[in-house]
Write a protein that holds these residues in place. Sequence first.
Motif, PDB file in Angstrom:
ATOM      1  N   VAL A 151       0.825  -1.214   0.000  1.00  0.00           N
ATOM      2  CA  VAL A 151       0.000   0.000   0.000  1.00  0.00           C
ATOM      3  C   VAL A 151       0.859   1.263   0.000  1.00  0.00           C
ATOM      4  N   LEU A 152       1.927   1.276   0.778  1.00  0.00           N
ATOM      5  CA  LEU A 152       2.667   2.518   1.002  1.00  0.00           C
ATOM      6  C   LEU A 152       3.199   3.126  -0.284  1.00  0.00           C
ATOM      7  N   HIS A 153       3.550   2.311  -1.284  1.00  0.00           N
ATOM      8  CA  HIS A 153       4.132   2.882  -2.492  1.00  0.00           C
ATOM      9  C   HIS A 153       3.117   3.667  -3.329  1.00  0.00           C
ATOM     10  N   PHE A 154       1.830   3.574  -2.994  1.00  0.00           N
ATOM     11  CA  PHE A 154       0.811   4.373  -3.680  1.00  0.00           C
ATOM     12  C   PHE A 154       0.586   5.732  -3.021  1.00  0.00           C
ATOM     13  N   LEU A 155       1.166   5.959  -1.846  1.00  0.00           N
ATOM     14  CA  LEU A 155       0.783   7.099  -1.026  1.00  0.00           C
ATOM     15  C   LEU A 155       1.729   8.286  -1.174  1.00  0.00           C
ATOM     16  N   GLU A 156       1.150   9.477  -1.037  1.00  0.00           N
ATOM     17  CA  GLU A 156       1.950  10.692  -1.006  1.00  0.00           C
ATOM     18  C   GLU A 156       2.723  10.817   0.302  1.00  0.00           C
ATOM     19  N   ASP A 157       2.144  10.342   1.397  1.00  0.00           N
ATOM     20  CA  ASP A 157       2.742  10.519   2.720  1.00  0.00           C
ATOM     21  C   ASP A 157       2.705   9.193   3.488  1.00  0.00           C
ATOM     22  N   PRO A 158       3.587   8.250   3.162  1.00  0.00           N
ATOM     23  CA  PRO A 158       3.588   6.956   3.859  1.00  0.00           C
ATOM     24  C   PRO A 158       3.827   7.072   5.358  1.00  0.00           C
ATOM     25  N   ALA A 159       4.683   8.010   5.764  1.00  0.00           N
ATOM     26  CA  ALA A 159       4.973   8.163   7.187  1.00  0.00           C
ATOM     27  C   ALA A 159       3.710   8.503   7.970  1.00  0.00           C
ATOM     28  N   ARG A 160       2.900   9.379   7.402  1.00  0.00           N
ATOM     29  CA  ARG A 160       1.650   9.749   8.074  1.00  0.00           C
ATOM     30  C   ARG A 160       0.726   8.537   8.175  1.00  0.00           C
ATOM     31  N   ALA A 161       0.660   7.738   7.123  1.00  0.00           N
ATOM     32  CA  ALA A 161      -0.188   6.541   7.150  1.00  0.00           C
ATOM     33  C   ALA A 161       0.242   5.600   8.269  1.00  0.00           C
ATOM     34  N   LEU A 162       1.545   5.444   8.469  1.00  0.00           N
ATOM     35  CA  LEU A 162       2.028   4.573   9.542  1.00  0.00           C
ATOM     36  C   LEU A 162       1.728   5.168  10.915  1.00  0.00           C
ATOM     37  N   ARG A 163       1.819   6.483  11.047  1.00  0.00           N
ATOM     38  CA  ARG A 163       1.477   7.106  12.330  1.00  0.00           C
ATOM     39  C   ARG A 163      -0.003   6.897  12.655  1.00  0.00           C
ATOM     40  N   GLU A 164      -0.850   7.062  11.641  1.00  0.00           N
ATOM     41  CA  GLU A 164      -2.282   6.855  11.864  1.00  0.00           C
ATOM     42  C   GLU A 164      -2.574   5.391  12.197  1.00  0.00           C
ATOM     43  N   ALA A 165      -1.878   4.480  11.536  1.00  0.00           N
ATOM     44  CA  ALA A 165      -2.074   3.061  11.820  1.00  0.00           C
ATOM     45  C   ALA A 165      -1.637   2.736  13.240  1.00  0.00           C
ATOM     46  N   ALA A 166      -0.521   3.298  13.666  1.00  0.00           N
ATOM     47  CA  ALA A 166      -0.013   3.018  15.012  1.00  0.00           C
ATOM     48  C   ALA A 166      -1.008   3.440  16.085  1.00  0.00           C
ATOM     49  N   ALA A 167      -1.757   4.511  15.811  1.00  0.00           N
ATOM     50  CA  ALA A 167      -2.741   4.985  16.786  1.00  0.00           C
ATOM     51  C   ALA A 167      -3.910   4.018  16.948  1.00  0.00           C
ATOM     52  N   LEU A 168      -4.047   3.094  16.034  1.00  0.00           N
ATOM     53  CA  LEU A 168      -5.135   2.120  16.094  1.00  0.00           C
ATOM     54  C   LEU A 168      -4.759   0.867  16.868  1.00  0.00           C
ATOM     55  N   LEU A 169      -3.468   0.714  17.172  1.00  0.00           N
ATOM     56  CA  LEU A 169      -2.990  -0.479  17.860  1.00  0.00           C
ATOM     57  C   LEU A 169      -3.373  -0.475  19.334  1.00  0.00           C
ATOM     58  N   ALA A 170      -3.721  -1.648  19.840  1.00  0.00           N
ATOM     59  CA  ALA A 170      -3.833  -1.839  21.271  1.00  0.00           C
ATOM     60  C   ALA A 170      -2.424  -1.899  21.863  1.00  0.00           C
ATOM     61  N   PRO A 171      -2.263  -1.675  23.160  1.00  0.00           N
ATOM     62  CA  PRO A 171      -0.934  -1.766  23.763  1.00  0.00           C
ATOM     63  C   PRO A 171      -0.255  -3.096  23.436  1.00  0.00           C
ATOM     64  N   GLY A 172       0.997  -3.002  22.973  1.00  0.00           N
ATOM     65  CA  GLY A 172       1.735  -4.203  22.613  1.00  0.00           C
ATOM     66  C   GLY A 172       1.386  -4.782  21.262  1.00  0.00           C
ATOM     67  N   GLY A 173       0.468  -4.135  20.521  1.00  0.00           N
ATOM     68  CA  GLY A 173       0.065  -4.644  19.209  1.00  0.00           C
ATOM     69  C   GLY A 173       1.171  -4.492  18.181  1.00  0.00           C
TER      70      GLY A 173
END
Length: 343
Positions: free
Chosen positions: A238-260
């Motif tokens: 997915v990341l190679h399609f995105l303008e801002d991959p770093a932002r996508a990973l930050r948003e994804a990290a916010a969805l993780l439960a502790p230790g996820g």
Amino acid sequence: MSKAFLPPPQDPLVSLQDLVGSLRAAGEDTRLRVLALLAEGELNVSDLTDILAQSQPRISRHLKLMAEAGLIERHREGAWAFFRIAERTPAGALARLLAARLDPADPVAAADKARLAAVRAARSDAAQAYFNRHAVEWDRIRSLHVSDDQVETAVLDAVGPRPIRALLDLGTGTGRMLTLLAPRAQRVVGVDSNHAMLAVARANLERAGVRGAVLRQGDIYAPPVERDAFDLIVVHQVLHFLEDPARALREAAALLAPGGRIIVVDFAPHGLEFLREAHAHRRLGFARDQIEAWLDEAGLDAVSHRALAGPGDASDRLTVSLWVGRDRRVVTDMPSRSSQEVA
């Protein structure tokens, strides 16, 4: 092969008044038939009108009443609205119980299931036609890297034997990662911005017998799911399609439960410009340290990396890279060992 499992969650107790309200909302022929159908997976109003042979306004009224009672939930996907039995309400638990008690040999229920199968078959045919229109271009890209089987084996190895309470696939595409990992997960959610691809994913999941998966249309920079909720997130090609991959990973990290954990699968750096020109790739791969730096910025520890080199001459082949990042927060509510025993 043994299969790890987790015990089902306890359904919450409810007040007498709330229970009576839920029973009133469910206690009607058409509404019970709808609940039985939604127990098989998400459906839209058009699906239900075709299956039940009732008018759209009538079906919509039933759906509205049940949604207000908390029996079902609604989400939008482009111009469509999809319905499913509510996941987190006491009324939803009651709806699942009622649907499970319905005799599948009942003539009305059996006829509804037969028409549901026909609706799914038509959906599958439409999805396959879409896939066939794009198969040549996808096959050309696949020929440049290791087989899908090798990539999927690497993903399974990265996941390991630990049971998955809640799985999220960001940029789910055809739903392949959901199909691969659903047998290990209690809850399965896929998000994609493309309505046509979600139709393909929905058909593929139904064909594979994956029940209960939730598919949502949404922006990867603002996924329409709750935060701190998932113990495994997959971001596959997915990341190679995105303008801002770093932002996508930050948003994804916010969805993780502790230790996820997050599993990122993408290409290593390459020089195949035709992928940018003909296939909308914004980035021509990612270096190991680049992804690991982004994981660190997102509050994740990069715990592993694996490179799967493509066949033949390296100058015109793609290397698939796989990273695993883990949330740094301490897990304080892990289930006991006895709840994770191997069956």
